[in-house]
Design an enzyme around this catalytic site. Structure first.
Site, PDB file in Angstrom:
ATOM      1  N   LEU A  69       0.827  -1.212   0.000  1.00  0.00           N
ATOM      2  CA  LEU A  69       0.000   0.000   0.000  1.00  0.00           C
ATOM      3  C   LEU A  69       0.860   1.261   0.000  1.00  0.00           C
ATOM      4  CD1 LEU A  69      -2.786  -1.050   2.560  1.00  0.00           C
ATOM      5  CD2 LEU A  69      -2.558  -1.587   0.121  1.00  0.00           C
ATOM      6  N   TYR A 197      -9.545  -3.338  12.946  1.00  0.00           N
ATOM      7  CA  TYR A 197      -9.608  -3.949  14.281  1.00  0.00           C
ATOM      8  C   TYR A 197      -8.852  -3.131  15.335  1.00  0.00           C
ATOM      9  CZ  TYR A 197      -5.143  -6.160  12.922  1.00  0.00           C
ATOM     10  OH  TYR A 197      -3.855  -6.389  12.500  1.00  0.00           O
TER      11      TYR A 197
HETATM   12  C1  LIG Z   1      -5.433 -11.185   5.025  1.00  0.00           C
HETATM   13  C2  LIG Z   1      -5.750 -10.142   6.033  1.00  0.00           C
HETATM   14  C3  LIG Z   1      -6.138  -8.828   5.518  1.00  0.00           C
HETATM   15  C4  LIG Z   1      -6.465  -7.837   6.607  1.00  0.00           C
HETATM   16  C5  LIG Z   1      -5.227  -7.243   7.157  1.00  0.00           C
HETATM   17  C6  LIG Z   1      -5.458  -6.383   8.313  1.00  0.00           C
HETATM   18  C7  LIG Z   1      -4.447  -5.755   8.938  1.00  0.00           C
HETATM   19  C8  LIG Z   1      -3.095  -5.822   8.521  1.00  0.00           C
HETATM   20  C9  LIG Z   1      -2.125  -5.254   9.237  1.00  0.00           C
HETATM   21  C10 LIG Z   1      -0.715  -5.336   8.854  1.00  0.00           C
HETATM   22  O1  LIG Z   1       0.096  -4.794   9.539  1.00  0.00           O
HETATM   23  S1  LIG Z   1      -0.268  -6.158   7.414  1.00  0.00           S
HETATM   24  C11 LIG Z   1       1.463  -5.789   7.182  1.00  0.00           C
HETATM   25  C12 LIG Z   1       2.235  -7.018   7.288  1.00  0.00           C
HETATM   26  N1  LIG Z   1       3.578  -6.750   6.833  1.00  0.00           N
HETATM   27  C13 LIG Z   1       4.660  -7.122   7.526  1.00  0.00           C
HETATM   28  O2  LIG Z   1       4.579  -7.725   8.575  1.00  0.00           O
HETATM   29  C14 LIG Z   1       5.968  -6.751   6.904  1.00  0.00           C
HETATM   30  C15 LIG Z   1       7.113  -6.699   7.877  1.00  0.00           C
HETATM   31  N2  LIG Z   1       7.224  -7.921   8.666  1.00  0.00           N
HETATM   32  C16 LIG Z   1       8.405  -8.490   9.032  1.00  0.00           C
HETATM   33  O3  LIG Z   1       9.481  -8.011   8.732  1.00  0.00           O
HETATM   34  C17 LIG Z   1       8.356  -9.739   9.906  1.00  0.00           C
HETATM   35  O4  LIG Z   1       7.211 -10.478   9.614  1.00  0.00           O
HETATM   36  C18 LIG Z   1       8.370  -9.376  11.425  1.00  0.00           C
HETATM   37  C19 LIG Z   1       8.350 -10.689  12.235  1.00  0.00           C
HETATM   38  C20 LIG Z   1       7.185  -8.511  11.829  1.00  0.00           C
HETATM   39  C21 LIG Z   1       9.633  -8.607  11.815  1.00  0.00           C
HETATM   40  O5  LIG Z   1      10.788  -9.182  11.303  1.00  0.00           O
HETATM   41  P1  LIG Z   1      12.139  -9.249  12.197  1.00  0.00           P
HETATM   42  O6  LIG Z   1      12.421  -7.969  12.824  1.00  0.00           O
HETATM   43  O7  LIG Z   1      13.195  -9.864  11.326  1.00  0.00           O
HETATM   44  O8  LIG Z   1      11.722 -10.220  13.358  1.00  0.00           O
HETATM   45  P2  LIG Z   1      12.127 -11.734  13.676  1.00  0.00           P
HETATM   46  O9  LIG Z   1      11.892 -12.622  12.531  1.00  0.00           O
HETATM   47  O10 LIG Z   1      13.486 -11.707  14.292  1.00  0.00           O
HETATM   48  O11 LIG Z   1      11.042 -12.090  14.802  1.00  0.00           O
HETATM   49  C22 LIG Z   1      10.934 -11.329  16.002  1.00  0.00           C
HETATM   50  C23 LIG Z   1      10.217 -12.182  17.051  1.00  0.00           C
HETATM   51  O12 LIG Z   1       8.911 -12.498  16.564  1.00  0.00           O
HETATM   52  C24 LIG Z   1       8.756 -13.947  16.518  1.00  0.00           C
HETATM   53  N3  LIG Z   1       7.933 -14.320  15.372  1.00  0.00           N
HETATM   54  C25 LIG Z   1       8.160 -14.004  14.085  1.00  0.00           C
HETATM   55  N4  LIG Z   1       7.216 -14.538  13.314  1.00  0.00           N
HETATM   56  C26 LIG Z   1       6.378 -15.219  14.124  1.00  0.00           C
HETATM   57  C27 LIG Z   1       5.203 -16.003  13.898  1.00  0.00           C
HETATM   58  N5  LIG Z   1       4.695 -16.173  12.673  1.00  0.00           N
HETATM   59  N6  LIG Z   1       4.596 -16.555  14.956  1.00  0.00           N
HETATM   60  C28 LIG Z   1       5.091 -16.390  16.206  1.00  0.00           C
HETATM   61  N7  LIG Z   1       6.211 -15.638  16.496  1.00  0.00           N
HETATM   62  C29 LIG Z   1       6.841 -15.095  15.457  1.00  0.00           C
HETATM   63  C30 LIG Z   1      10.180 -14.459  16.364  1.00  0.00           C
HETATM   64  O13 LIG Z   1      10.269 -15.820  16.754  1.00  0.00           O
HETATM   65  C31 LIG Z   1      10.950 -13.515  17.266  1.00  0.00           C
HETATM   66  O14 LIG Z   1      10.754 -13.823  18.623  1.00  0.00           O
HETATM   67  P3  LIG Z   1      11.876 -14.665  19.446  1.00  0.00           P
HETATM   68  O15 LIG Z   1      11.337 -14.766  20.824  1.00  0.00           O
HETATM   69  O16 LIG Z   1      11.997 -16.005  18.767  1.00  0.00           O
HETATM   70  O17 LIG Z   1      13.155 -13.879  19.352  1.00  0.00           O
HETATM   71  N1  LIG Z   2      -3.053  -4.997   3.167  1.00  0.00           N
HETATM   72  C1  LIG Z   2      -4.059  -4.988   4.021  1.00  0.00           C
HETATM   73  O1  LIG Z   2      -5.041  -5.709   3.852  1.00  0.00           O
HETATM   74  C2  LIG Z   2      -4.030  -4.076   5.201  1.00  0.00           C
HETATM   75  C3  LIG Z   2      -2.924  -3.345   5.536  1.00  0.00           C
HETATM   76  N2  LIG Z   2      -2.982  -2.489   6.612  1.00  0.00           N
HETATM   77  C4  LIG Z   2      -1.868  -1.610   6.921  1.00  0.00           C
HETATM   78  O2  LIG Z   2      -1.376  -1.049   5.724  1.00  0.00           O
HETATM   79  C5  LIG Z   2       0.006  -0.747   5.869  1.00  0.00           C
HETATM   80  C6  LIG Z   2       0.777  -1.328   4.714  1.00  0.00           C
HETATM   81  O3  LIG Z   2       0.670  -2.758   4.736  1.00  0.00           O
HETATM   82  P1  LIG Z   2       0.885  -3.636   3.422  1.00  0.00           P
HETATM   83  O4  LIG Z   2       1.273  -2.758   2.304  1.00  0.00           O
HETATM   84  O5  LIG Z   2      -0.274  -4.510   3.292  1.00  0.00           O
HETATM   85  O6  LIG Z   2       2.117  -4.561   3.866  1.00  0.00           O
HETATM   86  P2  LIG Z   2       3.674  -4.514   3.512  1.00  0.00           P
HETATM   87  O7  LIG Z   2       4.285  -5.631   4.275  1.00  0.00           O
HETATM   88  O8  LIG Z   2       3.877  -4.464   2.044  1.00  0.00           O
HETATM   89  O9  LIG Z   2       4.145  -3.117   4.106  1.00  0.00           O
HETATM   90  C7  LIG Z   2       4.788  -2.952   5.330  1.00  0.00           C
HETATM   91  C8  LIG Z   2       5.988  -2.061   5.106  1.00  0.00           C
HETATM   92  O10 LIG Z   2       6.558  -1.739   6.382  1.00  0.00           O
HETATM   93  C9  LIG Z   2       7.964  -1.728   6.249  1.00  0.00           C
HETATM   94  N3  LIG Z   2       8.558  -2.033   7.554  1.00  0.00           N
HETATM   95  C10 LIG Z   2       8.375  -3.129   8.317  1.00  0.00           C
HETATM   96  N4  LIG Z   2       9.132  -3.068   9.426  1.00  0.00           N
HETATM   97  C11 LIG Z   2       9.783  -1.887   9.366  1.00  0.00           C
HETATM   98  C12 LIG Z   2      10.730  -1.247  10.217  1.00  0.00           C
HETATM   99  N5  LIG Z   2      11.137  -1.797  11.354  1.00  0.00           N
HETATM  100  N6  LIG Z   2      11.204  -0.017   9.854  1.00  0.00           N
HETATM  101  C13 LIG Z   2      10.792   0.573   8.694  1.00  0.00           C
HETATM  102  N7  LIG Z   2       9.914  -0.002   7.856  1.00  0.00           N
HETATM  103  C14 LIG Z   2       9.429  -1.215   8.183  1.00  0.00           C
HETATM  104  C15 LIG Z   2       8.286  -2.833   5.245  1.00  0.00           C
HETATM  105  O11 LIG Z   2       9.511  -2.563   4.541  1.00  0.00           O
HETATM  106  P3  LIG Z   2      10.919  -3.249   4.924  1.00  0.00           P
HETATM  107  O12 LIG Z   2      10.690  -4.709   4.997  1.00  0.00           O
HETATM  108  O13 LIG Z   2      11.833  -2.772   3.828  1.00  0.00           O
HETATM  109  O14 LIG Z   2      11.308  -2.641   6.252  1.00  0.00           O
HETATM  110  C16 LIG Z   2       7.092  -2.727   4.286  1.00  0.00           C
HETATM  111  O15 LIG Z   2       7.416  -1.914   3.193  1.00  0.00           O
HETATM  112  C17 LIG Z   2       0.415  -1.264   7.234  1.00  0.00           C
HETATM  113  O16 LIG Z   2       0.355  -0.212   8.180  1.00  0.00           O
HETATM  114  C18 LIG Z   2      -0.649  -2.275   7.542  1.00  0.00           C
HETATM  115  O17 LIG Z   2      -0.820  -2.441   8.925  1.00  0.00           O
HETATM  116  C19 LIG Z   2      -4.088  -2.381   7.392  1.00  0.00           C
HETATM  117  C20 LIG Z   2      -5.181  -3.122   7.121  1.00  0.00           C
HETATM  118  C21 LIG Z   2      -5.262  -4.009   5.978  1.00  0.00           C
END
Ligand SMILES: CCCCC/C=C\C=C\C(=O)SCCNC(=O)CCNC(=O)[C@H](O)C(C)(C)COP(=O)(O)OP(=O)(O)OC[C@H]1O[C@@H](n2cnc3c(N)ncnc32)[C@H](O)[C@@H]1OP(=O)(O)O
Ligand SMILES: NC(=O)C1=CN([C@@H]2O[C@H](COP(=O)(O)OP(=O)(O)OC[C@H]3O[C@@H](n4cnc5c(N)ncnc54)[C@H](OP(=O)(O)O)[C@@H]3O)[C@@H](O)[C@H]2O)C=CC1
Length: 333
Positions: A69, A197
């Site tokens: 997004l 949520y």
């Molecule tokens: C389909 C649904 C649609 C509706 C969506 C509604 C809302 C959406 C909201 C959003 O926010 S969507 C955006 C999602 N995007 C991302 O998450 C992108 C960035 N994410 C990441 O980089 C990684 O996923 C993470 C884990 C968030 C961060 O990465 P990193 O800093 O490298 O962390 P680690 O891999 O070191 O993990 C830290 C810590 O967390 C534990 N962990 C990781 N994954 C899981 C898991 N799946 N289940 C349980 N625990 C997990 C990991 O084990 C580490 O903990 P320790 O105690 O082991 O150190």
């Molecule tokens: N897609 C969906 O259905 C929904 C999304 N949202 C919200 O929309 C936003 C965008 O999500 P979406 O585009 O779907 O998911 P993405 O995973 O594509 O976007 C998440 C972005 O956050 C960046 N990011 C994660 N961790 C860090 C960090 N520590 N420092 C800086 N940047 C970071 C990632 O880049 P990098 O890995 O390079 O750090 C990535 O570009 C989020 O706020 C999400 O909560 C909310 C509801 C629904």
């Protein structure tokens, strides 16, 4: 719900249930649908909505702007004339996105590496931004982390990781930029991307729900406090929009998607371009009177999930005749 309402009349309940199943398959053709037939009424319009040049001479920072997004918001703002800065951890991803977008729009997109969890990194990132473009007029806090997980399986570091990215990261970026903007007597629009949520809470994404609720409190509070410095603060709560980042961590098998589409009254997921248009409007001067707003953008999913009787949508007109007759027959309590 339909079956429960007529639960006292077992035979009728069976009729209602089997007709509801027939109705569902007539509407959707099969159980493996990707969108409801009503989605035809709600086609996504994906062209930039604002007049061309709406963001000329304006600088926009989008955190997490390299993917999903954030990338779509960057593309729209850039198309409308903004000079954009995208910031996140993965510099290679940011640079690729920046090059692709600026080659399409002709407007410069800068890539700056920043882990928003680290306040020192955020401060250095803002130094870099000041040197590249000057302080931004538009700040979109979009970066996030999330995954589905039963709460009893969460480690302290899992909790800390999500809340650090979402709540602390948003606070660090907002406070660092806010302080410098205030010092320079420059106004700005701040937008936070949360989720539906954040309001209701949700099991299985508890760190994200808690942190997004905190972001909403932060933005509503600052909307009240920092208007006097020329700053607006608004929030968009998206419903489900397919991105690799979100869907790979929240619906890794794809099994959840049909249930989401079934409960969305507009019968489809949102698209990145649709939310990008809304974010552009909220961040533009057309919305200069908008501050402290929480905009739910979810095709109706939230109200659909909330209403006690919404499952009665599957009751047919014939079944309603039977139900109504039963209700009218009742005398007294
Ligand atoms: C389909 C649904 C649609 C509706 C969506 C509604 C809302 C959406 C909201 C959003 O926010 S969507 C955006 C999602 N995007 C991302 O998450 C992108 C960035 N994410 C990441 O980089 C990684 O996923 C993470 C884990 C968030 C961060 O990465 P990193 O800093 O490298 O962390 P680690 O891999 O070191 O993990 C830290 C810590 O967390 C534990 N962990 C990781 N994954 C899981 C898991 N799946 N289940 C349980 N625990 C997990 C990991 O084990 C580490 O903990 P320790 O105690 O082991 O150190
Ligand atoms: N897609 C969906 O259905 C929904 C999304 N949202 C919200 O929309 C936003 C965008 O999500 P979406 O585009 O779907 O998911 P993405 O995973 O594509 O976007 C998440 C972005 O956050 C960046 N990011 C994660 N961790 C860090 C960090 N520590 N420092 C800086 N940047 C970071 C990632 O880049 P990098 O890995 O390079 O750090 C990535 O570009 C989020 O706020 C999400 O909560 C909310 C509801 C629904």
């Amino acid at each position: 719900m339909a079956a429960r309402v007529v639960g006292r009349a077992g035979r009728l309940a069976l009729v209602v249930r089997s007709s509801a199943v027939r109705l569902q398959s007539r509407l959707h053709g099969s159980t493996g649908l990707r969108s409801g037939s009503q989605a035809n009424f709600f086609p996504p319009l994906e062209d930039a909505m604002l007049p061309s040049g709406s963001f000329n001479n304006r600088m926009a920072l989008i955190t997490g702007g390299g993917t999903g997004l954030g990338r779509a918001m960057t593309a729209t703002l850039s198309q409308l004339g903004a000079q954009c800065i995208i910031a996140s951890r993965k510099l290679d991803v940011l640079q690729r996105t920046a090059e692709e977008i600026s080659s399409q729009t002709g407007n410069k997109v800068h890539a700056v590496q920043c882990d928003v969890r680290d306040p020192q990194a955020v401060s250095q990132c803002v130094d870099q931004i000041e040197a590249l473009t000057g302080l931004p007029d538009v700040i979109i806090n979009n970066a996030a982390g999330n995954f589905v997980c039963p709460s009893e399986r969460l480690s302290p570091n899992a909790w800390k990781t999500i809340t650090d990215i979402v709540l602390n990261g948003t606070a660090f970026v907002t406070l660092e930029l806010g302080k410098r903007l205030i010092q320079n007597q420059k106004g700005a629009s701040f937008l936070a991307i949360t989720t539906i949520y954040a309001e209701s809470g949700s099991g299985f994404v508890v760190p994200s729900a808690s942190a997004k609720a905190g972001v909403e409190a932060l933005y509503k509070s600052l909307a009240a406090e920092w208007g006097r410095y020329g700053h607006r603060f608004n929030i968009i709560q998206p419903g489900p929009i397919r991105t690799k980042g979100a869907f790979s961590r929240l619906d890794p098998t794809g099994a959840f998607e049909k249930a989401m589409i079934d409960r969305i009254p507009t019968g489809r997921l949102g698209t990145p371009a649709e939310i990008a248009n809304l974010a552009a409007y909220v961040s533009s001067n057309y919305a200069s009177w908008m501050s402290g707003a929480v905009i739910r953008f979810d095709g109706g999913e939230y109200v659909s999930l909330a209403g006690e009787f919404n499952e009665l949508r599957s009751v047919t007109p014939d079944q309603w005749k039977l139900l109504e007759a039963m209700i009218r027959k009742t005398k007294g309590s």
